[in-house]
Design a protein around this motif. Structure first.
Motif, PDB file in Angstrom:
ATOM      1  N   ASP A  44      14.133 -72.003 -38.367  1.00 43.67           N
ATOM      2  CA  ASP A  44      13.130 -71.323 -37.572  1.00 43.67           C
ATOM      3  C   ASP A  44      13.632 -71.202 -36.129  1.00 43.67           C
ATOM      4  N   ARG A  45      13.656 -69.982 -35.603  1.00 39.04           N
ATOM      5  CA  ARG A  45      14.167 -69.758 -34.248  1.00 39.04           C
ATOM      6  C   ARG A  45      13.303 -70.420 -33.179  1.00 39.04           C
ATOM      7  N   SER A  46      12.019 -70.603 -33.456  1.00 41.82           N
ATOM      8  CA  SER A  46      11.109 -71.083 -32.424  1.00 41.82           C
ATOM      9  C   SER A  46      11.120 -72.600 -32.254  1.00 41.82           C
ATOM     10  N   ASN A  47      11.365 -73.339 -33.341  1.00 47.84           N
ATOM     11  CA  ASN A  47      11.257 -74.801 -33.251  1.00 47.84           C
ATOM     12  C   ASN A  47      12.381 -75.558 -33.960  1.00 47.84           C
ATOM     13  N   PHE A  48      13.373 -74.834 -34.479  1.00 43.76           N
ATOM     14  CA  PHE A  48      14.541 -75.421 -35.144  1.00 43.76           C
ATOM     15  C   PHE A  48      14.172 -76.159 -36.438  1.00 43.76           C
ATOM     16  N   GLU A  49      12.996 -75.888 -36.974  1.00 41.57           N
ATOM     17  CA  GLU A  49      12.646 -76.445 -38.281  1.00 41.57           C
ATOM     18  C   GLU A  49      13.541 -75.811 -39.341  1.00 41.57           C
ATOM     19  N   MET A  50      13.944 -76.617 -40.337  1.00 39.54           N
ATOM     20  CA  MET A  50      14.881 -76.132 -41.349  1.00 39.54           C
ATOM     21  C   MET A  50      14.342 -76.334 -42.762  1.00 39.54           C
ATOM     22  N   GLU A  51      14.777 -75.467 -43.646  1.00 40.72           N
ATOM     23  CA  GLU A  51      14.455 -75.586 -45.067  1.00 40.72           C
ATOM     24  C   GLU A  51      15.686 -75.154 -45.851  1.00 40.72           C
ATOM     25  N   GLU A  52      16.123 -75.980 -46.792  1.00 40.45           N
ATOM     26  CA  GLU A  52      17.289 -75.593 -47.590  1.00 40.45           C
ATOM     27  C   GLU A  52      16.860 -75.292 -49.022  1.00 40.45           C
ATOM     28  N   ILE A  53      17.411 -74.205 -49.536  1.00 42.63           N
ATOM     29  CA  ILE A  53      17.083 -73.739 -50.882  1.00 42.63           C
ATOM     30  C   ILE A  53      18.363 -73.749 -51.709  1.00 42.63           C
ATOM     31  N   PRO A  54      18.438 -74.602 -52.743  1.00 46.80           N
ATOM     32  CA  PRO A  54      19.646 -74.662 -53.571  1.00 46.80           C
ATOM     33  C   PRO A  54      19.786 -73.410 -54.432  1.00 46.80           C
ATOM     34  N   MET A  55      21.010 -73.074 -54.738  1.00 44.83           N
ATOM     35  CA  MET A  55      21.259 -71.869 -55.533  1.00 44.83           C
ATOM     36  C   MET A  55      22.546 -72.024 -56.320  1.00 44.83           C
ATOM     37  N   ASN A  56      22.518 -71.596 -57.572  1.00 44.12           N
ATOM     38  CA  ASN A  56      23.706 -71.552 -58.412  1.00 44.12           C
ATOM     39  C   ASN A  56      24.143 -70.103 -58.598  1.00 44.12           C
ATOM     40  N   PHE A  57      25.366 -69.910 -59.033  1.00 43.70           N
ATOM     41  CA  PHE A  57      25.880 -68.563 -59.241  1.00 43.70           C
ATOM     42  C   PHE A  57      25.029 -67.838 -60.275  1.00 43.70           C
ATOM     43  N   ASP A  58      24.677 -66.579 -59.960  1.00 40.15           N
ATOM     44  CA  ASP A  58      23.830 -65.740 -60.812  1.00 40.15           C
ATOM     45  C   ASP A  58      24.642 -64.519 -61.245  1.00 40.15           C
ATOM     46  N   GLN A  59      25.058 -64.500 -62.509  1.00 40.25           N
ATOM     47  CA  GLN A  59      25.900 -63.416 -63.001  1.00 40.25           C
ATOM     48  C   GLN A  59      25.177 -62.077 -62.959  1.00 40.25           C
ATOM     49  N   ASP A  60      23.890 -62.068 -63.286  1.00 38.15           N
ATOM     50  CA  ASP A  60      23.135 -60.816 -63.282  1.00 38.15           C
ATOM     51  C   ASP A  60      23.049 -60.233 -61.871  1.00 38.15           C
ATOM     52  N   LEU A  61      22.783 -61.075 -60.882  1.00 35.10           N
ATOM     53  CA  LEU A  61      22.724 -60.608 -59.497  1.00 35.10           C
ATOM     54  C   LEU A  61      24.095 -60.123 -59.037  1.00 35.10           C
ATOM     55  N   TYR A  62      25.134 -60.795 -59.450  1.00 36.97           N
ATOM     56  CA  TYR A  62      26.500 -60.375 -59.126  1.00 36.97           C
ATOM     57  C   TYR A  62      26.772 -58.976 -59.690  1.00 36.97           C
ATOM     58  N   ASN A  63      26.354 -58.746 -60.940  1.00 37.07           N
ATOM     59  CA  ASN A  63      26.555 -57.437 -61.562  1.00 37.07           C
ATOM     60  C   ASN A  63      25.802 -56.345 -60.803  1.00 37.07           C
ATOM     61  N   LYS A  64      24.590 -56.650 -60.348  1.00 36.82           N
ATOM     62  CA  LYS A  64      23.811 -55.670 -59.592  1.00 36.82           C
ATOM     63  C   LYS A  64      24.463 -55.358 -58.249  1.00 36.82           C
ATOM     64  N   THR A  65      25.096 -56.358 -57.647  1.00 36.93           N
ATOM     65  CA  THR A  65      25.807 -56.139 -56.393  1.00 36.93           C
ATOM     66  C   THR A  65      27.009 -55.227 -56.617  1.00 36.93           C
ATOM     67  N   LEU A  66      27.702 -55.445 -57.714  1.00 38.91           N
ATOM     68  CA  LEU A  66      28.820 -54.567 -58.055  1.00 38.91           C
ATOM     69  C   LEU A  66      28.344 -53.129 -58.248  1.00 38.91           C
ATOM     70  N   GLU A  67      27.204 -52.972 -58.909  1.00 39.79           N
ATOM     71  CA  GLU A  67      26.659 -51.634 -59.146  1.00 39.79           C
ATOM     72  C   GLU A  67      26.311 -50.945 -57.827  1.00 39.79           C
ATOM     73  N   ARG A  68      25.784 -51.705 -56.865  1.00 34.47           N
ATOM     74  CA  ARG A  68      25.468 -51.124 -55.555  1.00 34.47           C
ATOM     75  C   ARG A  68      26.738 -50.658 -54.853  1.00 34.47           C
ATOM     76  N   SER A  69      27.780 -51.455 -54.944  1.00 33.75           N
ATOM     77  CA  SER A  69      29.033 -51.061 -54.299  1.00 33.75           C
ATOM     78  C   SER A  69      29.604 -49.799 -54.953  1.00 33.75           C
ATOM     79  N   GLU A  70      29.477 -49.687 -56.257  1.00 35.37           N
ATOM     80  CA  GLU A  70      29.965 -48.510 -56.965  1.00 35.37           C
ATOM     81  C   GLU A  70      29.171 -47.266 -56.556  1.00 35.37           C
ATOM     82  N   SER A  71      27.846 -47.449 -56.423  1.00 36.69           N
ATOM     83  CA  SER A  71      26.999 -46.321 -56.020  1.00 36.69           C
ATOM     84  C   SER A  71      27.345 -45.856 -54.606  1.00 36.69           C
ATOM     85  N   LEU A  72      27.432 -46.787 -53.659  1.00 35.96           N
ATOM     86  CA  LEU A  72      27.796 -46.436 -52.282  1.00 35.96           C
ATOM     87  C   LEU A  72      29.171 -45.793 -52.233  1.00 35.96           C
ATOM     88  N   HIS A  73      30.111 -46.356 -52.973  1.00 38.73           N
ATOM     89  CA  HIS A  73      31.476 -45.820 -52.997  1.00 38.73           C
ATOM     90  C   HIS A  73      31.480 -44.372 -53.485  1.00 38.73           C
TER      91      HIS A  73
END
Length: 222
Positions: free
Chosen positions: A157-186
């Motif tokens: 938080d920019r106002s009070n430096f409060e922090m929250e951490e959110i764990p995340m593992n690799f997501d193959q489906d999200l990775y594939n969607k990112t690739l599709e976006r790059s292909e579309s933009l390209h």
């Protein structure tokens, strides 16, 4: 005030990043596709309003990295160069210096930490606005570059430096969607064809229009 005017002037004099068709950045690929197209076809300085968030984010990243480096028994790396070739299209590569992630290595565990500054952190968490899709997608690309790592989205938080951490593992489906976006933009860039106004058509992305330096051009083209 003289000091204020000097600072505003310096923040507004940001350099335009050079790019070539086929090179895309994990931090930007989930921005509005039309904005990314305009950024490359009609590059302009992003101005003070957008630069101030970048400056604050960079300062916060450096502070957190320095604090972590003081801890005994862990190895901390920041400002990591990233290069991820597209798995099936040799014309596309994700690259750049990941200056908003921190790699923490201790014992046999490795953590990829992406630092993001926000306003009203707890309110956004309660409303389900965090984690943002573009933040998850960006960290997900870094997890692809560093297999078998643990991901952490660290919101501050920019106002009070409060922090929250959110764990995340690799997501193959999200990775594939990112690739599709790059292909579309390209594809739009190769054809020199203006993409649809994605942010205008997507309620979750409409906030981007408020800070977009290409708004006048986009409104003209509809």
């Amino acid at each position: 005030m003289v000091v204020k005017e000097i600072i505003y002037k310096r923040l507004s004099e940001n350099e335009i990043k050079d790019s070539f068709d086929g090179e895309y950045w994990p931090s930007q690929i989930w921005n509005c596709v039309r904005k990314q197209y305009y950024d490359r076809m009609y590059p302009v300085s992003i101005g003070y309003e957008s630069t101030r968030f970048t400056v604050l984010g960079s300062a916060l990243h450096e502070l957190i990295a320095d604090l972590l480096k003081e801890e005994q028994g862990i190895n901390v790396i920041s400002e990591v160069p990233i290069r991820i070739p597209h798995p099936s299209n040799s014309e596309i590569v994700f690259s750049g210096r990941a200056d908003d992630i921190i790699i923490i290595q201790f014992t046999k565990e490795r953590y990829i930490v992406e630092v993001k500054s926000v306003d009203d952190l707890q309110d956004k968490l309660r409303k389900g606005f965090l984690p943002k899709l573009e933040h998850r997608a960006q960290l997900n690309m870094y997890l692809r570059a560093y297999p078998r790592s643990h991901g952490i989205l660290l919101y501050v938080d920019r106002s009070n430096f409060e922090m929250e951490e959110i764990p995340m593992n690799f997501d193959q489906d999200l990775y594939n969607k990112t690739l599709e976006r790059s292909e579309s933009l390209h594809g739009y860039l190769l054809k020199r064809e203006t993409p649809p106004p994605e942010a205008k058509q997507n309620q979750d992305m409409s906030w981007q229009c408020k800070y977009c330096v290409h708004k006048a051009r986009c409104d003209r083209e509809q």
